[in-house]
Design a protein around this motif. Structure first.
Motif, PDB file in Angstrom:
ATOM      1  N   PRO A  15       0.814  -1.220   0.000  1.00  0.00           N
ATOM      2  CA  PRO A  15       0.000   0.000   0.000  1.00  0.00           C
ATOM      3  C   PRO A  15       0.849   1.272   0.000  1.00  0.00           C
ATOM      4  O   PRO A  15       0.482   2.269  -0.629  1.00  0.00           O
ATOM      5  N   MET A  16       2.001   1.239   0.692  1.00  0.00           N
ATOM      6  CA  MET A  16       2.879   2.409   0.647  1.00  0.00           C
ATOM      7  C   MET A  16       3.412   2.600  -0.766  1.00  0.00           C
ATOM      8  O   MET A  16       3.463   3.735  -1.263  1.00  0.00           O
ATOM      9  N   ALA A  17       3.796   1.515  -1.437  1.00  0.00           N
ATOM     10  CA  ALA A  17       4.281   1.606  -2.820  1.00  0.00           C
ATOM     11  C   ALA A  17       3.192   2.154  -3.728  1.00  0.00           C
ATOM     12  O   ALA A  17       3.447   3.007  -4.584  1.00  0.00           O
ATOM     13  N   GLU A  18       1.959   1.692  -3.525  1.00  0.00           N
ATOM     14  CA  GLU A  18       0.830   2.184  -4.319  1.00  0.00           C
ATOM     15  C   GLU A  18       0.652   3.688  -4.125  1.00  0.00           C
ATOM     16  O   GLU A  18       0.528   4.447  -5.096  1.00  0.00           O
ATOM     17  N   GLY A  19       0.632   4.145  -2.881  1.00  0.00           N
ATOM     18  CA  GLY A  19       0.471   5.573  -2.596  1.00  0.00           C
ATOM     19  C   GLY A  19       1.608   6.411  -3.154  1.00  0.00           C
ATOM     20  O   GLY A  19       1.385   7.448  -3.778  1.00  0.00           O
ATOM     21  N   LEU A  20       2.831   5.952  -2.940  1.00  0.00           N
ATOM     22  CA  LEU A  20       3.997   6.673  -3.450  1.00  0.00           C
ATOM     23  C   LEU A  20       3.997   6.699  -4.976  1.00  0.00           C
ATOM     24  O   LEU A  20       4.325   7.723  -5.586  1.00  0.00           O
ATOM     25  N   ALA A  21       3.640   5.582  -5.594  1.00  0.00           N
ATOM     26  CA  ALA A  21       3.637   5.499  -7.053  1.00  0.00           C
ATOM     27  C   ALA A  21       2.626   6.463  -7.661  1.00  0.00           C
ATOM     28  O   ALA A  21       2.890   7.050  -8.720  1.00  0.00           O
ATOM     29  N   ARG A  22       1.489   6.636  -7.020  1.00  0.00           N
ATOM     30  CA  ARG A  22       0.506   7.599  -7.534  1.00  0.00           C
ATOM     31  C   ARG A  22       1.131   8.989  -7.643  1.00  0.00           C
ATOM     32  O   ARG A  22       0.884   9.711  -8.605  1.00  0.00           O
ATOM     33  N   GLU A  23       1.923   9.346  -6.631  1.00  0.00           N
ATOM     34  CA  GLU A  23       2.575  10.655  -6.622  1.00  0.00           C
ATOM     35  C   GLU A  23       3.740  10.713  -7.615  1.00  0.00           C
ATOM     36  O   GLU A  23       3.890  11.685  -8.342  1.00  0.00           O
ATOM     37  N   ILE A  24       4.564   9.687  -7.619  1.00  0.00           N
ATOM     38  CA  ILE A  24       5.799   9.707  -8.406  1.00  0.00           C
ATOM     39  C   ILE A  24       5.553   9.424  -9.887  1.00  0.00           C
ATOM     40  O   ILE A  24       6.134  10.080 -10.754  1.00  0.00           O
ATOM     41  N   GLY A  26       2.599   9.578 -11.530  1.00  0.00           N
ATOM     42  CA  GLY A  26       1.630  10.487 -12.128  1.00  0.00           C
ATOM     43  C   GLY A  26       0.321   9.821 -12.508  1.00  0.00           C
ATOM     44  O   GLY A  26       0.163   8.603 -12.414  1.00  0.00           O
ATOM     45  N   PRO A  27      -0.621  10.642 -12.970  1.00  0.00           N
ATOM     46  CA  PRO A  27      -1.987  10.176 -13.202  1.00  0.00           C
ATOM     47  C   PRO A  27      -2.170   9.276 -14.423  1.00  0.00           C
ATOM     48  O   PRO A  27      -3.214   8.628 -14.552  1.00  0.00           O
ATOM     49  N   ASP A  28      -1.201   9.226 -15.315  1.00  0.00           N
ATOM     50  CA  ASP A  28      -1.349   8.398 -16.512  1.00  0.00           C
ATOM     51  C   ASP A  28      -1.124   6.914 -16.240  1.00  0.00           C
ATOM     52  O   ASP A  28      -1.417   6.086 -17.098  1.00  0.00           O
ATOM     53  N   ILE A  29      -0.587   6.607 -15.064  1.00  0.00           N
ATOM     54  CA  ILE A  29      -0.320   5.209 -14.724  1.00  0.00           C
ATOM     55  C   ILE A  29      -1.238   4.798 -13.573  1.00  0.00           C
ATOM     56  O   ILE A  29      -1.230   5.416 -12.512  1.00  0.00           O
ATOM     57  N   GLN A  30      -2.040   3.776 -13.813  1.00  0.00           N
ATOM     58  CA  GLN A  30      -2.928   3.255 -12.777  1.00  0.00           C
ATOM     59  C   GLN A  30      -2.132   2.325 -11.876  1.00  0.00           C
ATOM     60  O   GLN A  30      -1.361   1.495 -12.372  1.00  0.00           O
ATOM     61  N   VAL A  31      -2.334   2.458 -10.570  1.00  0.00           N
ATOM     62  CA  VAL A  31      -1.637   1.587  -9.626  1.00  0.00           C
ATOM     63  C   VAL A  31      -2.616   1.011  -8.619  1.00  0.00           C
ATOM     64  O   VAL A  31      -3.626   1.635  -8.285  1.00  0.00           O
ATOM     65  N   GLU A  32      -2.318  -0.183  -8.176  1.00  0.00           N
ATOM     66  CA  GLU A  32      -3.073  -0.819  -7.104  1.00  0.00           C
ATOM     67  C   GLU A  32      -2.141  -1.779  -6.393  1.00  0.00           C
ATOM     68  O   GLU A  32      -0.994  -1.959  -6.791  1.00  0.00           O
ATOM     69  N   SER A  33      -2.637  -2.404  -5.327  1.00  0.00           N
ATOM     70  CA  SER A  33      -1.786  -3.317  -4.568  1.00  0.00           C
ATOM     71  C   SER A  33      -2.601  -4.475  -4.036  1.00  0.00           C
ATOM     72  O   SER A  33      -3.833  -4.410  -3.958  1.00  0.00           O
ATOM     73  N   ALA A  34      -1.872  -5.533  -3.674  1.00  0.00           N
ATOM     74  CA  ALA A  34      -2.497  -6.731  -3.114  1.00  0.00           C
ATOM     75  C   ALA A  34      -1.430  -7.506  -2.354  1.00  0.00           C
ATOM     76  O   ALA A  34      -0.240  -7.188  -2.430  1.00  0.00           O
ATOM     77  N   ALA A 135      12.847   5.900  -3.857  1.00  0.00           N
ATOM     78  CA  ALA A 135      14.042   5.959  -4.717  1.00  0.00           C
ATOM     79  C   ALA A 135      13.915   4.976  -5.881  1.00  0.00           C
ATOM     80  O   ALA A 135      14.230   5.309  -7.027  1.00  0.00           O
ATOM     81  N   LEU A 136      13.435   3.780  -5.600  1.00  0.00           N
ATOM     82  CA  LEU A 136      13.266   2.782  -6.653  1.00  0.00           C
ATOM     83  C   LEU A 136      12.135   3.167  -7.606  1.00  0.00           C
ATOM     84  O   LEU A 136      12.234   2.928  -8.815  1.00  0.00           O
ATOM     85  N   LEU A 137      11.085   3.774  -7.095  1.00  0.00           N
ATOM     86  CA  LEU A 137       9.973   4.186  -7.952  1.00  0.00           C
ATOM     87  C   LEU A 137      10.391   5.278  -8.934  1.00  0.00           C
ATOM     88  O   LEU A 137       9.887   5.328 -10.059  1.00  0.00           O
ATOM     89  N   TYR A 138      11.321   6.132  -8.545  1.00  0.00           N
ATOM     90  CA  TYR A 138      11.851   7.107  -9.505  1.00  0.00           C
ATOM     91  C   TYR A 138      12.592   6.388 -10.633  1.00  0.00           C
ATOM     92  O   TYR A 138      12.546   6.815 -11.789  1.00  0.00           O
ATOM     93  N   GLU A 139      13.263   5.290 -10.311  1.00  0.00           N
ATOM     94  CA  GLU A 139      13.930   4.479 -11.339  1.00  0.00           C
ATOM     95  C   GLU A 139      12.907   3.805 -12.244  1.00  0.00           C
ATOM     96  O   GLU A 139      13.103   3.712 -13.457  1.00  0.00           O
ATOM     97  N   VAL A 140      11.815   3.318 -11.665  1.00  0.00           N
ATOM     98  CA  VAL A 140      10.734   2.730 -12.464  1.00  0.00           C
ATOM     99  C   VAL A 140      10.199   3.786 -13.423  1.00  0.00           C
ATOM    100  O   VAL A 140       9.999   3.519 -14.621  1.00  0.00           O
ATOM    101  N   LYS A 141       9.990   4.992 -12.934  1.00  0.00           N
ATOM    102  CA  LYS A 141       9.482   6.082 -13.768  1.00  0.00           C
ATOM    103  C   LYS A 141      10.411   6.327 -14.963  1.00  0.00           C
ATOM    104  O   LYS A 141       9.957   6.436 -16.100  1.00  0.00           O
ATOM    105  N   THR A 142      11.697   6.404 -14.677  1.00  0.00           N
ATOM    106  CA  THR A 142      12.667   6.613 -15.749  1.00  0.00           C
ATOM    107  C   THR A 142      12.618   5.477 -16.762  1.00  0.00           C
ATOM    108  O   THR A 142      12.631   5.705 -17.978  1.00  0.00           O
TER     109      THR A 142
END
Length: 148
Positions: A15-24, A26-34, A135-142
């Motif tokens: 859930p933290m990754a999901e929340g952080l990913a929404r911010e990092i 952006g809105p064009d990428i849908q995220v969820e968690s399980a 930090a890793l999510l910024y790498e995913v974004k790139t």
């Protein structure tokens, strides 16, 4: 683009990754968690809620969900937190193996990095976990921007 973050109980890391990913990401990428062993409906841990609230992200409405085949089928990427989660997912859902990629493997020099479970730990431990994930999510974004 749709990404599903996976951990064990779906109350801390994913859930933290999901929340952080929404911010990092952006809105064009849908995220969820399980979670692989989630108790359906459990809230995010108090520490996870607090740490993300410090970053302006609200996890108070999060409810844990168990991983389901249908959820994985519609994902572009399935992002587990550890090598063990990655292995379990690939064994349970081999048809999705090409799109399962551990969060720590998006960066070549950190290809074996796991996101350790902060469950039951201090708020500071959750903060470190959130910082590692960010930090890793910024790498995913790139990486994702390079695929477009």
């Amino acid at each position: 683009m749709r990404i599903v973050f996976i951990c064990t109980g779906n109350t801390c890391r994913s859930p933290m990754a999901e929340g952080l990913a929404r911010e990092i990401l952006g809105p064009d990428i849908q995220v969820e968690s399980a979670g692989l062993a989630a108790w359906e409906g459990e809230p995010a841990s108090v520490q996870a809620v607090q740490v993300l609230k410090e970053k302006g992200i609200d996890l108070t409405s999060h409810q844990a969900r168990l991983v389901r085949r249908e959820m994985l089928a519609t994902a572009d990427w399935i992002v587990p937190m550890t090598g063990t989660h990655e292995m379990q997912l690939k064994e349970a859902f081999p048809e999705f193996a090409p799109k399962i990629k551990r969060l720590g493997s998006w960066v070549r020099e950190r290809s074996h990095q796991d996101i350790s479970d902060p469950w039951g730990g201090s708020v500071e431990r959750y903060r470190r976990c959130a910082e590692d994930m960010a930090a890793l999510l910024y790498e995913v974004k790139t990486s994702l921007e390079g695929q477009r």
